[in-house]
Design an enzyme around this catalytic site. Structure first.
Site, PDB file in Angstrom:
ATOM      1  N   CYS A   1      62.195 -12.221  79.683  1.00 17.02           N
ATOM      2  CA  CYS A   1      60.741 -12.441  79.636  1.00 17.02           C
ATOM      3  C   CYS A   1      59.987 -11.148  79.961  1.00 17.02           C
ATOM      4  O   CYS A   1      58.913 -10.895  79.426  1.00 17.02           O
ATOM      5  CB  CYS A   1      60.314 -13.516  80.630  1.00 17.02           C
ATOM      6  SG  CYS A   1      61.034 -15.115  80.308  1.00 17.02           S
TER       7      CYS A   1
ATOM      8  N   CYS B   1      62.279 -18.431  70.278  1.00 17.55           N
ATOM      9  CA  CYS B   1      62.921 -18.283  71.586  1.00 17.55           C
ATOM     10  C   CYS B   1      61.988 -18.729  72.702  1.00 17.55           C
ATOM     11  O   CYS B   1      62.346 -18.699  73.867  1.00 17.55           O
ATOM     12  CB  CYS B   1      63.424 -16.864  71.811  1.00 17.55           C
ATOM     13  SG  CYS B   1      62.146 -15.670  72.100  1.00 17.55           S
TER      14      CYS B   1
END
Lengths: 145, 391
Positions: A103, A33
């Site tokens: 994130c 990812c």
């Protein structure tokens, strides 16, 4: 697209690097990812985090959240460090664009993974700390492909 | 600023803007009207159509203006699939097409069509034998892009056209990146339909065209007035069409010189990166490649970080990283050529114009070296790699 604080932490990341003999180290995320964060913690005998370092493979938001997370845990007790959530990191950075919120989860998970490693090394249990699921070793990474 | 994202869009050429301006303020008549003001607009549209037809070796009445490349792709696939559904419902395309093709194919699959997505090799080329093997009695359309927007690879269009012709199957090509950059002849290459977009060749945004060979059945894409031979209704975007015509004229005029300049600067840039930055490689075919395309994967680092750092140095570029796409998956093109996810995340695309110089490339590479080194210093993957080297 990014706040000034995010850009500042991306351009001048705090605490970037490795640590010799860390009290705890945790790696989270995966290359698939596009984000991997490794956090090193130096924890003293009183359970205070003296030093935090990181290495991150990822986008601007991933680097900035790593940098901010290390800043936020430094000088804190283990219990206080557990309260450094992804939300806290994001707020400290004046927010992230919606597509980048994931994130910030990485930062929280990296703190937890490093603390878990510390607890395991010292044979202790940290109240409220779950075994991080996204911790990846090189071995597991290879299996993915 | 050093602009190296010409595959995303290009600067509108001053001569194009100049050609367009009178059609906003002076010759603003509707081409469908009878008075002379409208006649001027109509003539301008016809002139542009002629320029474009000539550039492809096509007939004027085979050029249909659209609002851009995506519309042309949608039209080519949907309207043809519908018109030929009696013959069959099978379409062949590739895995590395633009989303305007791939998402349209997915839509058609929901409507009961079957789509074969051809694999590509490491360079991004389709395999002609695989194409032949994929053809079935109910195959109605082959749609393969002329050149890839990310890695610049040029597909064997004439060979595909010959196969399609022999089998009596329609051949569409998305030439959005190729038109204006590469010589194209629809007859020699047996192309039945071709999509192009104005803003990729220093023309305006919001205008493109679909070439449809005479005799190809295609349903009207927008119903309404009689514009574009009743196939695409709506008052013509006259300034846009004039701009596209001027851009096409310019592109054909300068193609040889532009290509020569770009290839020289492109190959200089590729060589410097390959010589001076470790652990990276060129994506896409080395010679069957758009003159202006450079695409590298840099191991152990992520693309968006590179883009932000390049932007701080005034360099505009793009990446196939997930973080630049708004999704969590990196570019389907880079995965399609067989890159691992982390290799696709670390990609950087630099697409030139004829105005770029070797001096600019020196600035880019000098900075890129530092940026790559800095990000690797920060990367846990690079740390692991270095440790594995020491063992």
């Amino acid at each position: 697209m990014y706040s000034e604080k995010v850009m500042d932490h991306f351009q001048n990341p705090r605490n970037v690097g490795e640590m010799e003999n860390p009290s705890g180290v945790g790696t989270v995320g995966n290359a698939k990812c596009g984000d991997i964060m490794r956090m090193f913690l130096d924890i003293d005998e009183n359970g205070i985090i003296q030093e935090a370092k990181f290495k991150t493979f990822g986008c601007g938001a991933a680097v900035a959240t790593s940098s901010m997370a290390t800043e936020l845990v430094k000088g804190k007790t283990i219990q206080e460090a557990l309260e450094v959530t992804n939300k806290a990191v994001m707020e400290a950075l004046d927010g992230l664009p919606p597509v980048k919120v994931h994130c910030s989860l990485l930062a929280e998970e990296a703190i937890h993974a490093a603390l878990w490693d510390y607890a395991e090394k010292n044979g202790i249990t940290i109240e409220g700390l779950q075994k991080p699921v996204s911790d990846i070793s090189e071995h597991e990474e290879e299996e993915e492909y | 600023m050093i602009y190296l994202d010409n595959a995303a869009t290009t600067k509108t050429a001053p001569e194009v803007v100049e050609a367009m301006l009178p059609y906003f303020t002076e010759h603003y008549g509707n081409p469908s009207t009878i008075y002379s003001l409208g006649g001027e607009s109509k003539k301008a549209v016809t002139d542009a159509r002629e320029i474009i037809a000539k550039s492809l070796g096509a007939k004027t009445e085979e050029i249909y203006f659209t609002a851009g490349g995506s519309e042309a792709d949608n039209w080519a696939l949907k309207a043809t699939a519908e018109a030929y559904s009696n013959k069959g419902k099978h379409i062949i395309t590739s895995k590395i097409e633009h989303h305007a093709i791939l998402h349209t194919c997915e839509y058609l699959e929901k409507q009961g069509y079957e789509v074969t997505y051809l694999d590509v090799d490491r360079d991004g080329l389709i395999n002609l034998e695989e194409l032949k093997a994929a053809i079935r009695p109910d195959t109605i359309l082959i749609s393969i892009m002329f050149a890839n927007n990310e890695i610049g690879t040029i597909e064997p269009i004439a060979e595909i056209g010959a196969i399609a012709k022999e089998k009596g199957i329609l051949f569409h090509t998305d030439a959005v990146q190729a038109y204006g950059q590469l010589p194209i002849n629809v007859d020699e290459m047996n192309i039945d339909m071709l999509s192009a977009s104005g803003h990729k060749l220093n023309g305006p945004k919001g205008i493109g065209f679909l070439y449809i060979r005479k005799g190809v059945k295609s349903r009207s894409f927008i119903h309404g007035g009689a514009q574009e031979r009743s196939r695409r209704a709506g008052t013509e975007n006259v300034p846009g069409i004039v701009g596209l015509g001027a851009a096409a004229d310019r592109a054909m005029r300068i193609m040889e010189e532009k290509t020569r300049k770009e290839i020289e600067v492109r190959d200089y840039l590729i060589k410097r990166i390959e010589d001076e930055i470790p652990y990276c490689w060129l994506n896409g075919h080395r010679t069957k490649r758009l003159p202006n395309n450079v695409n590298f994967s840099f191991l152990y680092i992520e693309g968006e970080s590179m883009l932000i750092m390049l932007d701080m140095k005034g360099v505009c570029a793009s990446s196939g990283s997930a973080c630049t796409s708004g999704s969590l998956d990196p570019s389907h093109v880079l995965l399609g050529i067989g890159l691992k996810h982390e290799e696709a995340h670390g990609s950087l695309r630099l697409t030139l114009s004829e105005e770029n110089t070797k001096e600019e490339m020196d600035f880019v590479v000098d900075n890129l070296k530092q940026i790559v080194a800095r990000l690797r210093d920060m990367s846990p993957l690079y740390e692991d790699f270095l440790k594995s080297q020491q063992k």
